[in-house]
Design a protein around this motif. Structure first.
Motif, mmCIF file in Angstrom:
data_model
loop_
_atom_site.group_PDB
_atom_site.id
_atom_site.type_symbol
_atom_site.label_atom_id
_atom_site.label_comp_id
_atom_site.label_asym_id
_atom_site.label_seq_id
_atom_site.Cartn_x
_atom_site.Cartn_y
_atom_site.Cartn_z
ATOM 1 N N PRO A 5 -10.198 4.923 -2.146
ATOM 2 C CA PRO A 5 -10.268 3.533 -2.301
ATOM 3 C C PRO A 5 -9.593 2.618 -2.029
ATOM 4 O O PRO A 5 -8.278 3.126 -1.553
ATOM 5 C CB PRO A 5 -11.066 2.761 -3.659
ATOM 6 C CG PRO A 5 -11.367 4.607 -4.018
ATOM 7 C CD PRO A 5 -10.717 5.286 -3.158
ATOM 8 N N THR A 6 -9.510 1.592 -1.203
ATOM 9 C CA THR A 6 -8.151 0.791 -0.537
ATOM 10 C C THR A 6 -7.158 0.448 -2.149
ATOM 11 O O THR A 6 -7.906 0.180 -3.644
ATOM 12 C CB THR A 6 -8.564 -0.675 -0.245
ATOM 13 O OG1 THR A 6 -9.948 -0.881 0.151
ATOM 14 C CG2 THR A 6 -7.136 -1.976 -0.739
ATOM 15 N N LEU A 7 -5.713 0.205 -1.911
ATOM 16 C CA LEU A 7 -4.669 0.818 -2.373
ATOM 17 C C LEU A 7 -4.020 -0.005 -2.497
ATOM 18 O O LEU A 7 -2.950 0.388 -2.026
ATOM 19 C CB LEU A 7 -4.271 2.492 -3.026
ATOM 20 C CG LEU A 7 -3.825 2.365 -4.283
ATOM 21 C CD1 LEU A 7 -4.267 1.629 -5.588
ATOM 22 C CD2 LEU A 7 -3.147 4.233 -4.869
ATOM 23 N N ASP A 8 -3.767 -1.070 -2.228
ATOM 24 C CA ASP A 8 -1.868 -2.145 -1.949
ATOM 25 C C ASP A 8 -1.566 -2.349 -2.879
ATOM 26 O O ASP A 8 -2.082 -1.973 -3.698
ATOM 27 C CB ASP A 8 -3.107 -3.476 -0.591
ATOM 28 C CG ASP A 8 -3.869 -4.074 -1.893
ATOM 29 O OD1 ASP A 8 -4.180 -3.879 -2.557
ATOM 30 O OD2 ASP A 8 -5.067 -5.485 -0.746
ATOM 31 N N ARG A 102 -0.984 10.890 -9.344
ATOM 32 C CA ARG A 102 -1.044 11.361 -8.457
ATOM 33 C C ARG A 102 -2.447 10.745 -7.784
ATOM 34 O O ARG A 102 -3.608 10.513 -8.476
ATOM 35 C CB ARG A 102 -0.979 12.481 -7.452
ATOM 36 C CG ARG A 102 -0.209 12.839 -7.184
ATOM 37 C CD ARG A 102 0.553 14.527 -6.624
ATOM 38 N NE ARG A 102 -0.354 14.313 -5.511
ATOM 39 C CZ ARG A 102 -0.981 15.096 -4.901
ATOM 40 N NH1 ARG A 102 -1.237 16.630 -5.484
ATOM 41 N NH2 ARG A 102 -2.027 14.847 -3.511
ATOM 42 N N LEU A 103 -2.215 9.617 -7.095
ATOM 43 C CA LEU A 103 -3.693 8.930 -7.297
ATOM 44 C C LEU A 103 -4.513 9.488 -5.677
ATOM 45 O O LEU A 103 -3.965 9.358 -4.632
ATOM 46 C CB LEU A 103 -3.700 7.736 -6.742
ATOM 47 C CG LEU A 103 -3.298 6.922 -7.831
ATOM 48 C CD1 LEU A 103 -2.792 5.037 -7.820
ATOM 49 C CD2 LEU A 103 -4.157 6.703 -9.145
ATOM 50 N N ASP A 104 -5.530 9.772 -5.268
ATOM 51 C CA ASP A 104 -6.912 9.900 -4.150
ATOM 52 C C ASP A 104 -6.260 11.625 -4.204
ATOM 53 O O ASP A 104 -5.678 11.869 -2.200
ATOM 54 C CB ASP A 104 -6.373 8.681 -2.835
ATOM 55 C CG ASP A 104 -6.935 7.626 -3.577
ATOM 56 O OD1 ASP A 104 -7.475 7.448 -4.190
ATOM 57 O OD2 ASP A 104 -6.323 6.650 -3.287
ATOM 58 N N VAL A 105 -6.196 12.202 -4.563
ATOM 59 C CA VAL A 105 -5.858 13.772 -4.535
ATOM 60 C C VAL A 105 -7.328 14.465 -3.884
ATOM 61 O O VAL A 105 -8.075 14.725 -5.335
ATOM 62 C CB VAL A 105 -5.537 14.578 -5.820
ATOM 63 C CG1 VAL A 105 -4.852 15.833 -4.793
ATOM 64 C CG2 VAL A 105 -3.972 13.950 -6.343
#
Length: 330
Positions: A5-8, A102-105
């Motif tokens: 997912p977008t993570l700006d 930790r995100l998006d593992v």
């Protein structure tokens, strides 16, 4: 191929804003987040400047609040489609660093059950108002117990005579608080009267709730020794529905687990139409805290006493701006 997912920076700020809807002792909001773009990792730090040396000398309560914020962060991340791995106390020599997420593992499962609690983040507020005497159904009690167990804690609804003993201990603690000038001043420092413009933390007068005229429900009176002009009186429950949240051990990692379990319970309770408040008075006196344990098992470390029931929800209380609690690094 799995896409993230977008993570700006805007998305990161949104995650932190949702995390900080968590409850904390006297609404001190004792947390700070640091996000690394390079590693897609969020660090959660304790803010020792927001500790309460008298009521919370071990910072146990501070850890519970930060644990609740951590659970909210996980719920918000799951709702946004992020697969996460959480590590408690990742740097033992840096005790203020409480957790890393930790995100998006890759290959991590998405926590669908936690994502389902996301909608309750904005609706969960502490209610210091009377609840009805309507009993919480056994099926819902069991679901709340299971929610706490998912985070490594034990939730137990109190029955007589244990409930009466706990109520007596809370009453004793309230008396000790009133006689302790230091604790009274410490609590007063975290309340905000009507003249305070746009407070960012603490308990505002509008969230005190009515003064108790009757009933046995253990609701902390943030007015303390002072009188609030125009404050209403009300009768509270005669048989409050209380639950204890406990852990097997009693160290900072357990406090963080308890905070996450507490928030998971509160979010589920909110989704199911329950109102809630806390009864922490006896927990803040070490000699009384250990007496809160279940007299039959005699085991476990009680981390929170919860009051649950059917009644009006509490008002939204202030939150610090995201810019004050978040640092983003490359």
């Amino acid at each position: 191929m799995l896409t993230h997912p977008t993570l700006d920076d805007t998305a990161v700020r949104s995650l932190v804003a949702e995390a900080t809807t968590a409850p904390s002792m006297h609404n001190a909001q004792p947390w700070h987040f640091e996000y690394s773009r390079a590693s897609r990792t969020m660090l959660l730090f304790a803010d020792p400047d927001r500790a309460m040396p008298l009521a919370d000398p071990t910072t146990r309560g501070l850890h519970l609040g930060c644990g609740a914020a951590l659970l909210n962060l996980r719920a918000a991340a799951a709702h946004a489609g992020h697969r996460t791995v959480t590590t408690l106390l990742p740097a033992p020599h840096t005790p203020t660093l409480l957790a890393s997420v930790r995100l998006d593992v890759p290959h991590e499962p998405l926590d669908v059950a936690l994502s389902g609690l996301y909608s309750a983040l904005a609706d969960r507020h502490t209610s210091r108002h009377p609840f009805t005497e309507r009993r919480i159904p056994d099926s819902l009690r069991a679901a709340l117990v299971e929610a706490a167990a998912r985070e490594g804690a034990r939730l137990a609804f109190l029955t007589t005579p244990h409930r009466e003993a706990v109520l007596d201990l809370i009453l004793h603690a309230e008396g000790y608080d009133r006689m302790d000038d230091g604790r009274e001043a410490e609590q007063r420092g975290w309340t905000r009267d009507a003249s305070t413009e746009a407070p960012a933390d603490g308990i505002p007068e509008y969230a005190f709730g009515p003064a108790k005229r009757g009933g046995t429900a253990p609701v902390r009176d943030f007015a303390g020794r002072r009188t609030v002009p125009g404050r209403a009186y009300a009768d509270f429950e005669k048989r409050p529905q209380l639950a204890s949240l406990s852990t097997t051990h009693d160290d900072p990692a357990d406090w963080l687990r308890a905070g996450q379990a507490l928030e998971r319970v509160l979010l589920l309770a909110t989704r199911q139409g329950l109102a809630s408040s806390f009864a922490t008075q006896a927990l803040e006196w070490p000699d009384l805290r250990w007496l809160l344990r279940d007299p039959l098992s005699g085991t476990g470390c009680v981390q929170m006493i919860l009051r649950l029931g059917y009644g009006p929800g509490g008002p939204r209380t202030p939150r610090r701006p995201v810019d004050e609690v978040l640092t983003i690094t490359s």
